[in-house]
Design a protein around this motif. Structure first.
Motif, PDB file in Angstrom:
ATOM      1  N   THR A  22       0.825  -1.213   0.000  1.00  0.00           N
ATOM      2  CA  THR A  22       0.000   0.000   0.000  1.00  0.00           C
ATOM      3  C   THR A  22       0.854   1.255   0.000  1.00  0.00           C
ATOM      4  O   THR A  22       0.462   2.290  -0.552  1.00  0.00           O
ATOM      5  N   PHE A  23       2.036   1.190   0.626  1.00  0.00           N
ATOM      6  CA  PHE A  23       2.934   2.341   0.653  1.00  0.00           C
ATOM      7  C   PHE A  23       3.245   2.797  -0.762  1.00  0.00           C
ATOM      8  O   PHE A  23       3.314   3.998  -1.051  1.00  0.00           O
ATOM      9  N   VAL A  24       3.441   1.833  -1.659  1.00  0.00           N
ATOM     10  CA  VAL A  24       3.718   2.161  -3.061  1.00  0.00           C
ATOM     11  C   VAL A  24       2.469   2.753  -3.722  1.00  0.00           C
ATOM     12  O   VAL A  24       2.539   3.729  -4.471  1.00  0.00           O
ATOM     13  N   VAL A  25       1.307   2.177  -3.415  1.00  0.00           N
ATOM     14  CA  VAL A  25       0.057   2.627  -4.031  1.00  0.00           C
ATOM     15  C   VAL A  25      -0.304   4.040  -3.602  1.00  0.00           C
ATOM     16  O   VAL A  25      -0.671   4.892  -4.423  1.00  0.00           O
ATOM     17  N   GLN A  26      -0.197   4.346  -2.292  1.00  0.00           N
ATOM     18  CA  GLN A  26      -0.686   5.626  -1.790  1.00  0.00           C
ATOM     19  C   GLN A  26       0.282   6.777  -2.051  1.00  0.00           C
ATOM     20  O   GLN A  26      -0.048   7.941  -1.770  1.00  0.00           O
ATOM     21  N   LYS A  27       1.446   6.495  -2.582  1.00  0.00           N
ATOM     22  CA  LYS A  27       2.378   7.563  -2.935  1.00  0.00           C
ATOM     23  C   LYS A  27       1.813   8.414  -4.073  1.00  0.00           C
ATOM     24  O   LYS A  27       2.081   9.613  -4.158  1.00  0.00           O
ATOM     25  N   ASP A  28       1.009   7.802  -4.938  1.00  0.00           N
ATOM     26  CA  ASP A  28       0.473   8.515  -6.099  1.00  0.00           C
ATOM     27  C   ASP A  28      -1.050   8.548  -6.029  1.00  0.00           C
ATOM     28  O   ASP A  28      -1.715   7.578  -6.375  1.00  0.00           O
ATOM     29  N   ILE A  29      -1.589   9.668  -5.539  1.00  0.00           N
ATOM     30  CA  ILE A  29      -3.043   9.816  -5.460  1.00  0.00           C
ATOM     31  C   ILE A  29      -3.521  10.964  -6.337  1.00  0.00           C
ATOM     32  O   ILE A  29      -4.629  11.480  -6.161  1.00  0.00           O
ATOM     33  N   GLY A  30      -2.666  11.360  -7.280  1.00  0.00           N
ATOM     34  CA  GLY A  30      -3.054  12.407  -8.220  1.00  0.00           C
ATOM     35  C   GLY A  30      -3.304  13.739  -7.529  1.00  0.00           C
ATOM     36  O   GLY A  30      -2.551  14.155  -6.655  1.00  0.00           O
ATOM     37  N   ALA A  84      -6.687   3.732  -5.895  1.00  0.00           N
ATOM     38  CA  ALA A  84      -5.875   3.837  -4.682  1.00  0.00           C
ATOM     39  C   ALA A  84      -6.753   3.859  -3.434  1.00  0.00           C
ATOM     40  O   ALA A  84      -6.419   3.249  -2.408  1.00  0.00           O
ATOM     41  N   ILE A  85      -7.898   4.549  -3.511  1.00  0.00           N
ATOM     42  CA  ILE A  85      -8.813   4.617  -2.365  1.00  0.00           C
ATOM     43  C   ILE A  85      -9.344   3.228  -2.027  1.00  0.00           C
ATOM     44  O   ILE A  85      -9.354   2.813  -0.857  1.00  0.00           O
ATOM     45  N   LEU A  86      -9.777   2.499  -3.039  1.00  0.00           N
ATOM     46  CA  LEU A  86     -10.339   1.168  -2.803  1.00  0.00           C
ATOM     47  C   LEU A  86      -9.278   0.203  -2.293  1.00  0.00           C
ATOM     48  O   LEU A  86      -9.526  -0.586  -1.367  1.00  0.00           O
ATOM     49  N   PHE A  87      -8.083   0.270  -2.878  1.00  0.00           N
ATOM     50  CA  PHE A  87      -7.021  -0.629  -2.424  1.00  0.00           C
ATOM     51  C   PHE A  87      -6.641  -0.319  -0.976  1.00  0.00           C
ATOM     52  O   PHE A  87      -6.547  -1.218  -0.138  1.00  0.00           O
ATOM     53  N   SER A 104       8.675  -1.934   5.457  1.00  0.00           N
ATOM     54  CA  SER A 104       9.608  -1.274   4.548  1.00  0.00           C
ATOM     55  C   SER A 104      10.268  -2.261   3.596  1.00  0.00           C
ATOM     56  O   SER A 104      10.576  -1.921   2.442  1.00  0.00           O
ATOM     57  N   VAL A 105      10.478  -3.509   4.057  1.00  0.00           N
ATOM     58  CA  VAL A 105      11.043  -4.539   3.184  1.00  0.00           C
ATOM     59  C   VAL A 105      10.055  -4.887   2.074  1.00  0.00           C
ATOM     60  O   VAL A 105      10.415  -4.963   0.893  1.00  0.00           O
ATOM     61  N   PHE A 106       8.807  -5.082   2.464  1.00  0.00           N
ATOM     62  CA  PHE A 106       7.785  -5.411   1.463  1.00  0.00           C
ATOM     63  C   PHE A 106       7.547  -4.242   0.515  1.00  0.00           C
ATOM     64  O   PHE A 106       7.252  -4.447  -0.672  1.00  0.00           O
ATOM     65  N   ALA A 107       7.688  -3.007   1.024  1.00  0.00           N
ATOM     66  CA  ALA A 107       7.550  -1.839   0.150  1.00  0.00           C
ATOM     67  C   ALA A 107       8.650  -1.834  -0.911  1.00  0.00           C
ATOM     68  O   ALA A 107       8.403  -1.515  -2.076  1.00  0.00           O
ATOM     69  N   ALA A 108       9.871  -2.197  -0.497  1.00  0.00           N
ATOM     70  CA  ALA A 108      10.981  -2.249  -1.448  1.00  0.00           C
ATOM     71  C   ALA A 108      10.749  -3.329  -2.497  1.00  0.00           C
ATOM     72  O   ALA A 108      10.995  -3.125  -3.690  1.00  0.00           O
ATOM     73  N   LEU A 109      10.248  -4.480  -2.054  1.00  0.00           N
ATOM     74  CA  LEU A 109       9.963  -5.558  -2.999  1.00  0.00           C
ATOM     75  C   LEU A 109       8.842  -5.158  -3.961  1.00  0.00           C
ATOM     76  O   LEU A 109       8.925  -5.432  -5.170  1.00  0.00           O
ATOM     77  N   ALA A 110       7.822  -4.497  -3.435  1.00  0.00           N
ATOM     78  CA  ALA A 110       6.720  -4.047  -4.300  1.00  0.00           C
ATOM     79  C   ALA A 110       7.214  -3.018  -5.304  1.00  0.00           C
ATOM     80  O   ALA A 110       6.818  -3.031  -6.479  1.00  0.00           O
ATOM     81  N   GLY A 111       8.091  -2.116  -4.856  1.00  0.00           N
ATOM     82  CA  GLY A 111       8.649  -1.128  -5.763  1.00  0.00           C
ATOM     83  C   GLY A 111       9.467  -1.769  -6.875  1.00  0.00           C
ATOM     84  O   GLY A 111       9.435  -1.330  -8.028  1.00  0.00           O
ATOM     85  N   ALA A 112      10.193  -2.835  -6.507  1.00  0.00           N
ATOM     86  CA  ALA A 112      10.998  -3.534  -7.513  1.00  0.00           C
ATOM     87  C   ALA A 112      10.119  -4.255  -8.527  1.00  0.00           C
ATOM     88  O   ALA A 112      10.408  -4.277  -9.730  1.00  0.00           O
ATOM     89  N   ILE A 113       9.019  -4.838  -8.045  1.00  0.00           N
ATOM     90  CA  ILE A 113       8.147  -5.628  -8.930  1.00  0.00           C
ATOM     91  C   ILE A 113       7.285  -4.736  -9.813  1.00  0.00           C
ATOM     92  O   ILE A 113       7.200  -4.944 -11.033  1.00  0.00           O
ATOM     93  N   TRP A 114       6.646  -3.723  -9.200  1.00  0.00           N
ATOM     94  CA  TRP A 114       5.661  -2.937  -9.954  1.00  0.00           C
ATOM     95  C   TRP A 114       6.210  -1.648 -10.540  1.00  0.00           C
ATOM     96  O   TRP A 114       5.668  -1.137 -11.514  1.00  0.00           O
TER      97      TRP A 114
END
Length: 307
Positions: free
Chosen positions: A30-38, A224-227, A260-270
């Motif tokens: 979610t940290f990756v998702v909520q960074k961009d809310i337009g 982003a809101i729904l997620f 923070s570890v999962f955020a880094a992995l999500a950033g790498a994947i997506w």
């Protein structure tokens, strides 16, 4: 607290830790998702995401309340309100901070609540934190710094950095208060709904006063809101509350720092972000910190302490 089955729910400590680990994974993504809310302002986003969370959990909270039979005691209500206010402060300050700081600094600073939590517990309960918990917290924060900066200098400090640090204090106090509430009521779903509703109401009121949110901004930020509302809120925060029935708050904070570890992995994947060697070492240190606090009492032949 033993790792055997405890409490009315019959969940083991290991099972509770697994729920907290799942929470960390959900929050990291979610940290990756909520960074961009337009163009949606931060308070409006917080109000919208927790409105979704409250609606999702409401039926379960009603069912839990009917089964419990007994109403809240006045002190339990006060605790629920306090935790809801802390959620509002933590979520709003973090979201505002993410709008004005780098993802690098935000990811590192968010993990700092792992060091604050044992001291908050100490202040509330007068129980001195174990040395292994304090040491593990320091190791985890060093790991978060390596993960965020790649062993280089951090980005120049901004106002957003200060907001994220203030959010850390709110998270730490909320984590410390949650098991106190659960001991008194044994109603985790009711607490989940209460804190979501309170956070939504406060964020909505603050947004109406300080922000101008256009309808099209809500539409653009709907994914982003729904997620955030369903996955991070209704699922993640609820798993955290349930898990904290059986895991002491300081250890819970260490497990949750794996976000923070999962955020880094999500950033790498997506997002295609690269994880440097220093970042990988940081991930390892955060994991070592969380595991050390959990495993050390076992190897010492003692039961895990309450903080």
């Amino acid at each position: 607290m033993s790792r055997k089955t405890v409490g009315a729910g019959g969940m083991s400590r290991i099972g509770a830790d697994a729920l907290l680990l799942a929470t960390a994974a959900v929050w990291g993504v979610t940290f990756v998702v909520q960074k961009d809310i337009g163009g949606l302002p931060p308070l409006a986003f917080v109000a919208a995401r927790f409105a979704v969370s409250a609606l999702a959990v409401a039926p379960l909270a009603v069912l839990e309340g009917r089964r419990a039979g007994l109403p809240y005691a006045p002190r339990a209500w006060r605790l629920a309100v306090a935790i809801g206010v802390l959620l509002f402060l933590g979520a709003s300050l973090q979201q505002a901070g993410l709008a004005t700081t780098s993802a690098t600094n935000g990811g590192f600073l968010t993990a700092c609540y792992v060091v604050l939590t044992p001291f908050v517990v100490w202040a509330l309960s007068r129980q001195r934190p174990r040395a292994i918990v304090l040491g593990a917290g320091v190791v985890s924060v060093i790991g978060a710094w390596l993960l965020a900066t790649g062993c280089g200098p951090a980005e120049p400090p901004t106002t957003g950095d200060g907001l994220v640090l203030l959010a850390d204090l709110a998270w730490a106090i909320a984590i410390a208060l949650t098991p106190i509430f659960l001991v008194k009521t044994q109603r985790p779903l009711t607490l989940a709904f209460s804190q979501y509703a309170i956070c939504c109401a406060l964020a909505g009121a603050a947004s109406a006063v300080f922000e101008t949110a256009k309808p099209e901004s809500f539409v653009a930020a709907a994914p982003a809101i729904l997620f955030a509302g369903l996955v991070s809120g209704a699922l993640g925060y609820t798993l955290q509350i349930v898990g904290q029935r059986y895991t002491p708050p300081a250890e819970a904070a260490l497990i949750l720092s794996l976000e923070s570890v999962f955020a880094a992995l999500a950033g790498a994947i997506w997002l295609g972000e690269r994880l440097t060697a220093a970042g990988a070492a940081g991930c390892a240190l955060i994991l070592i910190g969380a595991v050390a606090a959990e495993a050390a009492p076992v190897f010492a032949g003692a039961k895990p302490a309450s903080v």
